[in-house]
Design an enzyme around this catalytic site. Structure first.
Site, mmCIF file in Angstrom:
data_model
loop_
_atom_site.group_PDB
_atom_site.id
_atom_site.type_symbol
_atom_site.label_atom_id
_atom_site.label_comp_id
_atom_site.label_asym_id
_atom_site.label_seq_id
_atom_site.Cartn_x
_atom_site.Cartn_y
_atom_site.Cartn_z
ATOM 1 C CB THR A 110 -0.891 0.067 1.244
ATOM 2 O OG1 THR A 110 -0.051 0.207 2.384
ATOM 3 C CG2 THR A 110 -1.741 -1.165 1.394
ATOM 4 C CE LYS A 113 -12.186 12.566 14.023
ATOM 5 N NZ LYS A 113 -10.961 12.255 13.296
ATOM 6 C CD1 TRP A 144 -16.709 13.581 13.934
ATOM 7 C CD2 TRP A 144 -16.910 11.607 12.891
ATOM 8 N NE1 TRP A 144 -15.992 12.665 14.648
ATOM 9 C CE2 TRP A 144 -16.094 11.442 14.041
ATOM 10 C CE3 TRP A 144 -17.160 10.513 12.075
ATOM 11 C CZ2 TRP A 144 -15.544 10.207 14.388
ATOM 12 C CZ3 TRP A 144 -16.622 9.280 12.419
ATOM 13 C CH2 TRP A 144 -15.812 9.134 13.562
ATOM 14 C CD GLU A 174 -4.783 -2.732 3.234
ATOM 15 O OE1 GLU A 174 -5.347 -2.316 2.208
ATOM 16 O OE2 GLU A 174 -4.100 -2.018 3.980
HETATM 17 P P1 ADP Z 1 -3.390 3.234 -1.400
HETATM 18 O O1 ADP Z 1 -3.523 3.631 0.044
HETATM 19 O O2 ADP Z 1 -2.130 2.547 -1.774
HETATM 20 O O3 ADP Z 1 -3.872 4.240 -2.367
HETATM 21 P P2 ADP Z 1 -5.653 1.488 -1.749
HETATM 22 O O4 ADP Z 1 -5.957 1.502 -3.174
HETATM 23 O O5 ADP Z 1 -5.637 0.219 -1.052
HETATM 24 O O6 ADP Z 1 -4.303 2.029 -1.546
HETATM 25 O O7 ADP Z 1 -6.614 2.526 -1.035
HETATM 26 C C1 ADP Z 1 -7.798 2.089 -0.481
HETATM 27 C C2 ADP Z 1 -8.614 3.255 -0.011
HETATM 28 O O8 ADP Z 1 -9.014 4.072 -1.094
HETATM 29 C C3 ADP Z 1 -9.904 2.853 0.646
HETATM 30 O O9 ADP Z 1 -9.732 2.500 1.975
HETATM 31 C C4 ADP Z 1 -10.749 4.102 0.483
HETATM 32 O O10 ADP Z 1 -10.488 5.044 1.482
HETATM 33 C C5 ADP Z 1 -10.285 4.651 -0.821
HETATM 34 N N1 ADP Z 1 -11.233 4.282 -1.867
HETATM 35 C C6 ADP Z 1 -11.167 3.263 -2.730
HETATM 36 N N2 ADP Z 1 -12.233 3.260 -3.555
HETATM 37 C C7 ADP Z 1 -12.991 4.317 -3.202
HETATM 38 C C8 ADP Z 1 -14.232 4.861 -3.656
HETATM 39 N N3 ADP Z 1 -14.906 4.331 -4.674
HETATM 40 N N4 ADP Z 1 -14.708 5.943 -3.027
HETATM 41 C C9 ADP Z 1 -14.059 6.507 -1.998
HETATM 42 N N5 ADP Z 1 -12.893 6.059 -1.529
HETATM 43 C C10 ADP Z 1 -12.363 4.977 -2.116
#
Ligand code: ADP
Length: 543
Positions: free
Chosen positions: A184, A437, A442, A329
């Site tokens: 990640t 916050k 929120w 993940e």
């Molecule tokens: P990185 O942190 O490497 O960019 P990820 O692709 O695993 O990795 O990121 C996942 C995160 O991206 C999710 O936990 C979420 O917060 C955000 N995310 C993914 N898809 C969406 C979506 N359709 N809308 C809003 N947030 C999203």
């Protein structure tokens, strides 16, 4: 016990051999890093993967070894996915957009023995190499001519292939073995690795293809713009082989003009990528009065899809935005927003509102929301809490990492704050670390961004929560104007008509561009640091 099913484990190599045997003449079209568009069949690609597999074995690669790739979406990267996992080694896809120190950390942490590298990344890797003691071989993913010219001290991909026989029997082993590794991007601390197994990869591919998910079929013509170094291009290289779909790989050219050419010429009907890429594409289409011809669906994930994007694809290109949510993940598929027939019958504007939700979990994934005290919260579409997930393609820990705090009580805590409605649709309210916050209440930065983006004069909008002397935190809106004469007063009025009064950002700052992370998301951490003192200073001293 008698009478049970055969205990034959399915492996990643089975996907490729299935595609070669059943859809052998189907095309994989790839914009090469060298420039030209190249065409292969699954049968040819399978043969080349078998050759690469033997070349890797000859270099000493063995089961469990990590083999890194620094590469775009091309046929060679696709071959490497299969060759590496196929011999029982682990395909470690490396995101070249990370900072050099993160790249160094990742390659050393993973202990990559061999690296496969595209021409574009020669300077980057040369810079990193002195601090990569474990790397034994580097394979430049090109032909002899380019390799001898650009990196004569490294190995040549095409030469290695040419030395090997097209025949090779893939080894068989347990599907619990690791097949791929992805880190990640890690907005805080070091990046964390997620190790996928053959089992989780195949199950995830089956889930991705289903009609209630991405709906990939043998007739699909799929173009993953999402990089193969970002959560395995959302599993498309596996799903496409499972279905024998026509696959279009865009190489290094991800700008609007290059994508348009590829989409139109190759008749792509299913596109997948993050919102930033689609903003570039839509801008190009708009400026050049181009209408997409064949695209039926655009899968948008990685960040929230703004309403303006959902609407523009629908109204100008008859393309349906499938909003999806996932994480590294989760391999990454978690939820997909496919509307019910009732929702499809709603007037377009109401339907677009519904498409802002990230969707329902695909079979295999379970979702729940919890409060701070670990109590489950109601699925009423309003109550929001910490989103947790569990399922067979969800990580149970990070690779070579002791911290298990995100993996308690049999769930993975996503770090997202979300609502779940009665029909099961999930909507991300915010990242837990991005939610604002204000005076104990929120505010969702994503909702505010969506409200801002529905104003027509903006190219991009970002909302961050920053310290405020009276309210702990207050929202600050940063905007990139779409044209020269952006009317800030009109933007303020527009926001006032769309969100509660106390949500309204106290200030709007106009910027030329916004920073993005290595996976194309707004880099809110960087902006929070940059604007940390903004509301703490007297108004006349603000930039
Ligand atoms: P990185 O942190 O490497 O960019 P990820 O692709 O695993 O990795 O990121 C996942 C995160 O991206 C999710 O936990 C979420 O917060 C955000 N995310 C993914 N898809 C969406 C979506 N359709 N809308 C809003 N947030 C999203």
């Amino acid at each position: 016990m008698q009478g049970l099913m055969m205990n034959r484990h399915l492996l990643v190599s089975d996907l490729l051999e299935h595609a070669a045997a059943q859809h052998g003449q189907q095309s994989i079209i790839s914009r090469s890093v060298e420039g030209p568009i190249v065409r292969h069949t699954y049968a040819q690609i399978a043969q080349r993967s078998r050759q690469l597999a033997q070349a890797l074995l000859a270099l000493g690669a063995g089961p469990g070894d990590r083999i890194g790739t620094l590469a775009w979406n091309t046929h060679r990267h696709f071959e490497a996915y299969y060759a590496i996992s196929g011999i029982g080694a682990i395909t470690h896809t490396i995101n070249p957009r990370l900072f050099p120190e993160q790249l160094r950390y990742i390659i050393n942490h993973a202990d990559d023995r061999i690296l496969l590298v595209d021409l574009s990344f020669i300077p980057l890797l040369r810079q990193l190499l002195p601090q990569l003691p474990g790397v034994e071989h580097i394979i430049l993913m090109t032909d002899y001519e380019q390799q001898s010219l650009q990196a004569p001290d490294w190995l040549c991909y095409e030469t290695l292939l040419a030395e090997q026989s097209p025949n090779f029997s893939w080894p068989r082993f347990s599907d619990e073995q690791a097949s791929a590794l992805c880190y990640t991007s890690g907005t805080t601390g070091n990046p964390k690795g997620v190790l996928y197994s053959h089992y989780s990869t195949l199950l995830h591919a089956m889930a991705a293809c289903r009609a209630d998910a991405l709906g990939i079929t043998p007739e699909s013509c799929v173009l993953p713009v999402v990089p193969m170094f970002h959560v395995c291009a959302w599993g498309v290289p596996y799903a496409a082989a499972m279905m024998g779909s026509r696959l279009i790989l865009p190489g290094a050219a991800l700008d609007g003009a290059s994508l348009t050419e590829l989409i139109q010429q190759e008749q792509a009907d299913l596109l997948l990528g993050v919102p930033t890429v689609w903003m570039g594409l839509l801008r190009h289409l708009h400026e050049n009065h181009i209408r997409l011809q064949h695209v039926k669906r655009v899968v948008v994930g990685g960040s929230a899809a703004p309403l303006s994007m959902i609407r523009e694809f629908d109204e100008n290109h008859s393309a349906f935005v499938v909003h999806a949510w996932g994480m590294t993940e989760l391999s990454p598929l978690g939820t997909v927003n496919l509307p019910t027939p009732e929702i499809m019958r709603l007037p377009p504007l109401e339907r677009y509102q519904h498409q802002l939700k990230q969707g329902r979990p695909v079979f295999g994934i379970e979702l729940a929301i919890f409060d701070d005290k670990n109590h489950r919260l109601a699925h009423d579409g309003k109550t929001f809490g910490h989103l947790r997930v569990r399922g067979p393609w969800v990580a149970e820990r990070y690779f070579r990492h002791e911290d298990l705090s995100a993996f308690e009580h049999g769930w993975f805590d996503t770090g997202d704050i979300a609502t779940l409605d009665e029909a099961g649709y999930m909507q991300i309210v915010d990242r837990a670390k991005d939610v604002i916050k204000s005076g104990g209440e929120w505010i969702s930065s994503i909702d505010l961004e969506n409200a801002a983006m529905s104003y027509s004069g903006l190219r991009e909008a970002c909302v961050i929560g920053i310290p405020h002397p009276r309210w702990d935190e207050r929202p600050l809106l940063l905007v990139v104007p779409g044209h020269e004469d952006l009317d800030l007063a009109a933007l303020r009025d527009h926001l006032a008509a769309h969100v509660a009064r106390w949500w309204l950002p106290d200030s709007i700052v106009v910027v030329a561009e916004l920073p993005h992370t290595a996976t194309g998301k707004l880099s809110k951490l960087q902006l929070r640091n940059q604007y940390h003192d903004y509301y703490l200073k007297p108004e006349q001293n603000r930039p």
